[in-house]
Design a protein around this motif. Sequence first.
Motif, mmCIF file in Angstrom:
data_model
loop_
_atom_site.group_PDB
_atom_site.id
_atom_site.type_symbol
_atom_site.label_atom_id
_atom_site.label_comp_id
_atom_site.label_asym_id
_atom_site.label_seq_id
_atom_site.Cartn_x
_atom_site.Cartn_y
_atom_site.Cartn_z
ATOM 1 N N ALA A 1 6.808 -10.083 -4.043
ATOM 2 C CA ALA A 1 5.736 -9.681 -4.955
ATOM 3 C C ALA A 1 4.579 -10.675 -4.958
ATOM 4 O O ALA A 1 3.441 -10.307 -5.255
ATOM 5 C CB ALA A 1 6.288 -9.522 -6.372
ATOM 6 N N GLY A 2 4.845 -11.910 -4.619
ATOM 7 C CA GLY A 2 3.782 -12.909 -4.587
ATOM 8 C C GLY A 2 2.856 -12.773 -3.401
ATOM 9 O O GLY A 2 1.809 -13.454 -3.336
ATOM 10 N N PHE A 3 3.193 -11.888 -2.459
ATOM 11 C CA PHE A 3 2.428 -11.771 -1.214
ATOM 12 C C PHE A 3 1.939 -10.346 -0.939
ATOM 13 O O PHE A 3 1.369 -10.089 0.120
ATOM 14 C CB PHE A 3 3.301 -12.208 -0.034
ATOM 15 C CG PHE A 3 3.783 -13.630 -0.107
ATOM 16 C CD1 PHE A 3 3.003 -14.668 0.377
ATOM 17 C CD2 PHE A 3 5.018 -13.934 -0.674
ATOM 18 C CE1 PHE A 3 3.450 -15.986 0.322
ATOM 19 C CE2 PHE A 3 5.471 -15.239 -0.742
ATOM 20 C CZ PHE A 3 4.680 -16.275 -0.245
ATOM 21 N N GLU A 4 2.130 -9.438 -1.869
ATOM 22 C CA GLU A 4 1.827 -8.028 -1.620
ATOM 23 C C GLU A 4 0.341 -7.811 -1.306
ATOM 24 O O GLU A 4 -0.534 -8.123 -2.113
ATOM 25 C CB GLU A 4 2.231 -7.177 -2.828
ATOM 26 C CG GLU A 4 2.081 -5.689 -2.593
ATOM 27 C CD GLU A 4 2.504 -4.875 -3.798
ATOM 28 O OE1 GLU A 4 2.843 -3.695 -3.616
ATOM 29 O OE2 GLU A 4 2.489 -5.408 -4.923
ATOM 30 N N PHE A 5 0.067 -7.300 -0.105
ATOM 31 C CA PHE A 5 -1.286 -6.987 0.367
ATOM 32 C C PHE A 5 -2.246 -8.180 0.258
ATOM 33 O O PHE A 5 -3.442 -8.008 0.034
ATOM 34 C CB PHE A 5 -1.847 -5.763 -0.355
ATOM 35 C CG PHE A 5 -1.119 -4.503 0.021
ATOM 36 C CD1 PHE A 5 -1.349 -3.885 1.236
ATOM 37 C CD2 PHE A 5 -0.169 -3.956 -0.835
ATOM 38 C CE1 PHE A 5 -0.651 -2.734 1.603
ATOM 39 C CE2 PHE A 5 0.537 -2.810 -0.481
ATOM 40 C CZ PHE A 5 0.283 -2.199 0.739
ATOM 41 N N VAL A 6 -1.707 -9.371 0.437
ATOM 42 C CA VAL A 6 -2.511 -10.590 0.472
ATOM 43 C C VAL A 6 -2.969 -10.821 1.917
ATOM 44 O O VAL A 6 -2.331 -10.355 2.863
ATOM 45 C CB VAL A 6 -1.678 -11.789 -0.045
ATOM 46 C CG1 VAL A 6 -2.438 -13.092 0.115
ATOM 47 C CG2 VAL A 6 -1.310 -11.578 -1.506
ATOM 48 N N TYR A 7 -4.068 -11.533 2.110
ATOM 49 C CA TYR A 7 -4.547 -11.839 3.463
ATOM 50 C C TYR A 7 -3.439 -12.509 4.276
ATOM 51 O O TYR A 7 -2.727 -13.392 3.795
ATOM 52 C CB TYR A 7 -5.763 -12.763 3.404
ATOM 53 C CG TYR A 7 -7.012 -12.088 2.897
ATOM 54 C CD1 TYR A 7 -7.574 -11.012 3.574
ATOM 55 C CD2 TYR A 7 -7.641 -12.549 1.742
ATOM 56 C CE1 TYR A 7 -8.727 -10.396 3.112
ATOM 57 C CE2 TYR A 7 -8.797 -11.940 1.270
ATOM 58 C CZ TYR A 7 -9.325 -10.858 1.954
ATOM 59 O OH TYR A 7 -10.463 -10.251 1.488
ATOM 60 N N ARG A 8 -3.339 -12.116 5.534
ATOM 61 C CA ARG A 8 -2.274 -12.641 6.396
ATOM 62 C C ARG A 8 -2.347 -14.156 6.537
ATOM 63 O O ARG A 8 -1.318 -14.827 6.637
ATOM 64 C CB ARG A 8 -2.362 -11.979 7.785
ATOM 65 C CG ARG A 8 -2.186 -10.475 7.783
ATOM 66 C CD ARG A 8 -0.749 -10.086 7.483
ATOM 67 N NE ARG A 8 0.136 -10.367 8.594
ATOM 68 C CZ ARG A 8 0.269 -9.572 9.644
ATOM 69 N NH1 ARG A 8 -0.429 -8.467 9.737
ATOM 70 N NH2 ARG A 8 1.101 -9.880 10.606
ATOM 71 N N LEU A 9 -3.537 -14.716 6.558
ATOM 72 C CA LEU A 9 -3.681 -16.172 6.673
ATOM 73 C C LEU A 9 -3.035 -16.877 5.487
ATOM 74 O O LEU A 9 -2.364 -17.903 5.646
ATOM 75 C CB LEU A 9 -5.163 -16.546 6.765
ATOM 76 C CG LEU A 9 -5.471 -18.047 6.899
ATOM 77 C CD1 LEU A 9 -4.860 -18.607 8.178
ATOM 78 C CD2 LEU A 9 -6.991 -18.288 6.878
#
Length: 284
Positions: free
Chosen positions: A13-21
């Motif tokens: 949940a901390g990374f959902e649809f976040v920039y890949r970098l």
Amino acid sequence: MLLEGAIGDAYGAGFEFVYRLIIRRRNKLKRYKRHPFYRTICGHYTDDTQMALALAELIVEGLELTRLNIANKFVEVFKRDVRQGYAFRFFGLLKEVNSGQELLDKIKSKSEHNGSAMRAYPIGVLSTEKAVLEKATMQAAITHDTDWGIRSAQAVALIAHFFMYEKGRKAQLIQYLADWQHLQWASNWQGEVPMKGKETVEAVLSLVTQGESMSKMLIDAVNLGGDTDTVASLVMALGSVCSEIEQDLPKWMFVQLENGPFGYSYIEQLDQKLLAQLPRATRG
């Protein structure tokens, strides 16, 4: 299974649809991360796990898995513990209704998103593939009464059943699904995972069939990007009941998972009761 699913959900949940970098920089399995926009869910699971808990509770309580009972349980678990993660319209509908019948009467269920699949794995504990397929279809049709909404939920439930009942080796999983669904799933997913049932299952299959350890699979699930909480939750739940996968999640992930009324301790107890439904010979 439920506990590992909740851990994957909370971490992803901390990374959902976040920039890949950003994902590559922060996805080190050191602690739960705060999402840039949903900062209150750090270390907390989302709708993925909450709806899986609803199905698990029905099974453990010995209630028949009917459309109405499932809908009632969906409303019940939401009302007792309102949390983020639900699709905007579905969240609003759950807040509005007061019973499963109201939900069934008002919901528009023509979606091919992955909501029906994300929660389906507890159904794998049922004793036969026929029952698994029937009940996975039933619960899916409440919210995702479409071809891929149903097929993706069936696949997740069958994968759980395959591992829990030791139906074969991981290398045989794709053929097992083909035999029961008359559908050939791909297992070579690459790139970001959208919120779609078909694509989510193919990403999960790729990770589970190729994975060897829980910690590495979790990192790889998040590194794909996109709907990371759903993919991570499913990979962890399914991987936890596969004897070919090393159970090496770090202890901090269990210790730091939320532990309110429906947190770690509750999920652990429900997990034990759910897995107790299995025949004694197949229990880990």
